[in-house]
Design an enzyme around this catalytic site. Structure first.
Site, PDB file in Angstrom:
ATOM      1  N   LYS A 160       1.270   3.237   5.761  1.00 31.61           N
ATOM      2  CA  LYS A 160       1.996   2.116   5.198  1.00 31.61           C
ATOM      3  C   LYS A 160       3.459   2.204   5.629  1.00 31.61           C
ATOM      4  O   LYS A 160       3.867   3.281   6.020  1.00 31.61           O
ATOM      5  CB  LYS A 160       1.844   2.073   3.678  1.00 31.61           C
ATOM      6  CG  LYS A 160       2.713   3.094   2.917  1.00 31.61           C
ATOM      7  CD  LYS A 160       2.686   2.848   1.449  1.00 31.61           C
ATOM      8  CE  LYS A 160       3.816   1.984   0.974  1.00 31.61           C
ATOM      9  NZ  LYS A 160       4.978   2.692   0.448  1.00 31.61           N
ATOM     10  N   ASP A 189      -3.794   3.964   2.143  1.00 30.18           N
ATOM     11  CA  ASP A 189      -2.984   3.855   0.946  1.00 30.18           C
ATOM     12  C   ASP A 189      -3.223   5.159   0.202  1.00 30.18           C
ATOM     13  O   ASP A 189      -4.335   5.422  -0.272  1.00 30.18           O
ATOM     14  CB  ASP A 189      -3.440   2.670   0.080  1.00 30.18           C
ATOM     15  CG  ASP A 189      -2.528   2.512  -1.119  1.00 30.18           C
ATOM     16  OD1 ASP A 189      -2.258   3.519  -1.786  1.00 30.18           O
ATOM     17  OD2 ASP A 189      -2.089   1.387  -1.384  1.00 30.18           O
ATOM     18  N   HIS A 190      -2.195   5.984   0.099  1.00 31.61           N
ATOM     19  CA  HIS A 190      -2.464   7.344  -0.384  1.00 31.61           C
ATOM     20  C   HIS A 190      -2.929   7.368  -1.842  1.00 31.61           C
ATOM     21  O   HIS A 190      -3.473   8.368  -2.299  1.00 31.61           O
ATOM     22  CB  HIS A 190      -1.260   8.263  -0.160  1.00 31.61           C
ATOM     23  CG  HIS A 190      -0.161   8.128  -1.162  1.00 31.61           C
ATOM     24  ND1 HIS A 190       0.833   7.198  -1.053  1.00 31.61           N
ATOM     25  CD2 HIS A 190       0.095   8.802  -2.303  1.00 31.61           C
ATOM     26  CE1 HIS A 190       1.658   7.312  -2.081  1.00 31.61           C
ATOM     27  NE2 HIS A 190       1.243   8.285  -2.863  1.00 31.61           N
ATOM     28  N   LYS A 194      -6.192   9.871  -4.425  1.00 35.55           N
ATOM     29  CA  LYS A 194      -6.024  10.581  -5.703  1.00 35.55           C
ATOM     30  C   LYS A 194      -7.360  10.605  -6.449  1.00 35.55           C
ATOM     31  O   LYS A 194      -8.008   9.571  -6.614  1.00 35.55           O
ATOM     32  CB  LYS A 194      -4.973   9.873  -6.564  1.00 35.55           C
ATOM     33  CG  LYS A 194      -3.547   9.962  -6.010  1.00 35.55           C
ATOM     34  CD  LYS A 194      -2.588   9.192  -6.917  1.00 35.55           C
ATOM     35  CE  LYS A 194      -1.235   8.998  -6.276  1.00 35.55           C
ATOM     36  NZ  LYS A 194      -0.287  10.067  -6.506  1.00 35.55           N
ATOM     37  N   GLU A 228       8.689   6.186 -11.832  1.00 37.58           N
ATOM     38  CA  GLU A 228       9.118   7.387 -11.117  1.00 37.58           C
ATOM     39  C   GLU A 228      10.467   7.856 -11.633  1.00 37.58           C
ATOM     40  O   GLU A 228      11.329   7.040 -11.970  1.00 37.58           O
ATOM     41  CB  GLU A 228       9.247   7.083  -9.622  1.00 37.58           C
ATOM     42  CG  GLU A 228       7.930   6.743  -8.975  1.00 37.58           C
ATOM     43  CD  GLU A 228       8.082   6.666  -7.466  1.00 37.58           C
ATOM     44  OE1 GLU A 228       7.882   7.691  -6.822  1.00 37.58           O
ATOM     45  OE2 GLU A 228       8.427   5.595  -6.967  1.00 37.58           O
ATOM     46  N   ASP A 247       7.500  -1.890  -1.566  1.00 31.38           N
ATOM     47  CA  ASP A 247       7.183  -0.472  -1.433  1.00 31.38           C
ATOM     48  C   ASP A 247       5.941  -0.091  -2.243  1.00 31.38           C
ATOM     49  O   ASP A 247       5.186   0.788  -1.843  1.00 31.38           O
ATOM     50  CB  ASP A 247       8.400   0.343  -1.919  1.00 31.38           C
ATOM     51  CG  ASP A 247       8.288   1.826  -1.611  1.00 31.38           C
ATOM     52  OD1 ASP A 247       7.708   2.164  -0.565  1.00 31.38           O
ATOM     53  OD2 ASP A 247       8.784   2.651  -2.416  1.00 31.38           O
ATOM     54  N   HIS A 252      -0.004   0.204  -3.702  1.00 31.98           N
ATOM     55  CA  HIS A 252      -0.465   1.141  -4.733  1.00 31.98           C
ATOM     56  C   HIS A 252      -0.870   0.454  -6.050  1.00 31.98           C
ATOM     57  O   HIS A 252      -1.930   0.727  -6.601  1.00 31.98           O
ATOM     58  CB  HIS A 252       0.611   2.180  -5.030  1.00 31.98           C
ATOM     59  CG  HIS A 252       1.144   2.863  -3.806  1.00 31.98           C
ATOM     60  ND1 HIS A 252       0.360   3.121  -2.705  1.00 31.98           N
ATOM     61  CD2 HIS A 252       2.371   3.348  -3.495  1.00 31.98           C
ATOM     62  CE1 HIS A 252       1.087   3.729  -1.783  1.00 31.98           C
ATOM     63  NE2 HIS A 252       2.310   3.884  -2.239  1.00 31.98           N
ATOM     64  N   LYS A 352      12.174   3.151  -9.900  1.00 32.46           N
ATOM     65  CA  LYS A 352      12.726   4.473  -9.574  1.00 32.46           C
ATOM     66  C   LYS A 352      13.786   4.826 -10.619  1.00 32.46           C
ATOM     67  O   LYS A 352      14.320   3.960 -11.310  1.00 32.46           O
ATOM     68  CB  LYS A 352      13.407   4.433  -8.208  1.00 32.46           C
ATOM     69  CG  LYS A 352      12.454   4.093  -7.086  1.00 32.46           C
ATOM     70  CD  LYS A 352      12.313   5.259  -6.136  1.00 32.46           C
ATOM     71  CE  LYS A 352      11.440   4.932  -4.963  1.00 32.46           C
ATOM     72  NZ  LYS A 352      10.105   5.481  -5.008  1.00 32.46           N
ATOM     73  N   LYS A 357       8.187  10.368 -15.072  1.00 30.34           N
ATOM     74  CA  LYS A 357       7.204  10.083 -14.037  1.00 30.34           C
ATOM     75  C   LYS A 357       5.903   9.785 -14.785  1.00 30.34           C
ATOM     76  O   LYS A 357       5.393  10.648 -15.521  1.00 30.34           O
ATOM     77  CB  LYS A 357       7.030  11.322 -13.138  1.00 30.34           C
ATOM     78  CG  LYS A 357       5.828  11.286 -12.224  1.00 30.34           C
ATOM     79  CD  LYS A 357       6.152  10.676 -10.893  1.00 30.34           C
ATOM     80  CE  LYS A 357       4.993  10.763  -9.919  1.00 30.34           C
ATOM     81  NZ  LYS A 357       5.029   9.762  -8.878  1.00 30.34           N
TER      82      LYS A 357
END
Ligand code: BG6
Length: 502
Positions: A160, A189-190, A194, A228, A247, A252, A352, A357
């Site tokens: 991405k 897409d990381h 998960k 985050e 982003d 995500h 952010k 988190k």
């Protein structure tokens, strides 16, 4: 998907990493390959070609990768395993602006394939800035490295961000699809790497009890939170041009949304699972720019404290414009136009430099229609939430009412908690192991398809357009270390609802 018990090795292949000296390779790709190697899950015959723009000796590259591995490995590094992996690495210089260098890459790769006996299967991993994706694919196509022939496979992994809006994502898809077939493209897409994210499918479709209540008749609304603590730090130039929405949201957050909202696939395979996910994204209600403004909040952090850290004002971040209107926080309300979800709002938020988190999906069930218990009003009952926690504690929580012990009937909210670590031994991992392994075995269930990527951009495009026109107007501010801008709380309050605390 990876099964660490099965020990099933992928077929022999060559892995060609573009951007081998970059951050992503160091932080994620090499540590993941290390973990796969430690688990004996790399192919028997294997080689890694590390491509950088400038020539570098094999020794220098291996040393650099080893240094990165020591820094970013998720478990203590066993030198034997590390050397076994790094011994497979060969350094090659190639620059997509220089066609000859790709002819050279082809020649070198074919020599290595012959000497390492990798059988001609190739995985090209683009761990580069996005402006290099299409030029590299074009060069690879031109020299014929992507053509699947004589029973071999050739695959391209694209990181991405996949485009910066609908038009650019569409153009990139069109370009890649003029060079490769869809089945050869692995858009990462990381979040799909998960465990807890993958578990959403199992929770929903391996249990009979959720499906009957998984709809508008029983669910009041859904909250998707990706909060985050980290600030923008050294990523100023990327982030200021990107912002929180681009982003995080079409990738995500929408992955989480689509897994929660999709219809049951008829089969657990890439075609059926991805089709159902993409259907949901395509069913996100189109908003006019005016609706998009009403249904969203943009925030930017100002100076503040998170734990012991003093966080500077976002506008003072290196490589960020001093009058930047880029959002570091976004909250939005969406609807999905189908029979299952009509009228059920999906509230999304991400930002952010927040207090915590926390990544979770919270499903809020409707209230009991009336409370028959003396002096307890429906509004006083604890809310019924099913919460899928992804960070910081992987697990699932169910919140419900129970009787408070004592002679009087009084109710109190309690939680039933499942934590992964109480049941399973979880090896620390990067989350990329499964993804890289799946690319090698040719399972693209955890990767995005062209139509899904475009449906996602289509859904956020009105927000991008409306915010661009609005400029600084409507941008809110929140101090670093807080829970976000006031407007985000208003957005839900207007509907008589509230965010779960971070
Ligand atoms: C990345 C974004 O894709 O995801 C980052 O570019 C963000 O800005 C990161 O910090 C969040 O990932 P995770 O796994 O830490 O939730």
């Amino acid at each position: 998907m990876i099964d660490f018990q099965s020990n099933q090795k992928p077929r022999s292949c060559a892995l060609v990493i573009f951007g081998v000296t970059g951050d992503l390779t160091n932080r994620l790709v090499i540590p993941s390959l290390y973990n796969l190697s430690a688990a004996e899950l790399l192919p028997e015959q294997f080689c890694v070609v590390g491509v950088a723009r400038y020539p570098m000796s094999n020794e220098a590259l291996r040393e650099k990768l080893m240094k990165g591995l020591r820094q970013f490995a998720t478990r203590p590094v066993d030198d034997k395993v590390a050397h076994r992996l790094l011994e497979c690495v060969t350094s090659v210089a190639a620059d997509p602006g220089d066609s000859l260098s790709f002819d050279g890459l082809k020649e070198r790769l074919e020599q290595l394939e012959a000497s390492r006996n990798t059988g001609g299967n190739r995985l090209f991993y683009l761990a580069t800035p996005p402006d290099a994706f299409a030029p590299i694919a074009r060069q690879l196509g031109r020299v014929g490295l992507l053509k699947e022939e004589n029973g071999t496979w050739r695959r391209l992994v694209v990181e991405k961000p996949f485009g910066t809006d609908l038009a650019s994502a569409h153009a990139l898809n069109a370009e890649l699809l003029s060079i490769l077939d869809e089945h050869q493209i692995y858009r990462i897409d990381h979040y799909l790497g998960k465990e807890t994210v993958q578990n959403i499918l199992v929770l929903r479709f391996a249990n009979g009890m959720f499906e009957p209540i998984w709809n508008r008749h029983h669910i009041d609304h859904v909250q998707v939170t990706v909060a985050e603590k980290i600030d923008v730090g050294h990523r100023g130039s990327f982030y200021d041009a990107t912002g929180a929405l681009r982003d995080m949201v079409p990738n995500h957050l929408f992955q989480l949304l689509s897994l929660i909202a999709m219809e049951p696939p008829t089969r657990f395979d890439a075609h059926n699972v991805r089709s159902e996910k993409d259907e949901v994204l395509a069913a996100i209600q189109a908003q006019s720019e005016e609706d998009a403004l009403n249904n969203s909040v943009r925030g930017q952090y100002t100076a503040g404290t998170i734990g012991d850290n003093e966080i500077p004002d976002y506008r003072k971040t290196p490589n960020v414009k001093p009058d930047s209107v880029t959002e570091t926080y976004v909250a939005m309300k969406l609807h999905i136009d189908n029979w299952r979800w009509a009228g059920v709002p999906f509230y999304l938020r991400t930002g952010k430099a927040l207090a915590m988190k926390r990544t979770e999906v919270a499903i809020k069930f409707r209230e009991a229609p009336f409370a028959m218990f003396q002096s307890t009003h429906v509004q006083q009952l604890a809310e019924n939430y099913l919460v899928i926690c992804i960070e910081p504690t992987e697990g699932i929580t169910l919140q419900f009412n129970t009787k408070v012990p004592g002679p009087l009937i009084r109710t109190g909210g309690v939680q039933m908690k499942f934590r992964y670590r109480d049941y399973f031994k979880i090896e620390p991992a990067t989350g990329y192991e499964t993804l890289i392994y799946d690319c090698m075995i040719g399972d693209n269930i955890l990767f995005q398809r062209a139509d899904g990527v475009e449906a996602a951009w289509r859904a956020v495009q009105p927000f991008l357009d409306a915010w661009k026109k609005a400029g600084a107007k409507g941008l809110e501010f929140y101090p670093a270390g807080s829970e976000g801008p006031p407007g985000a709380f208003e957005l839900l309050k207007r509907d008589g609802r509230s965010w779960r605390p971070l």
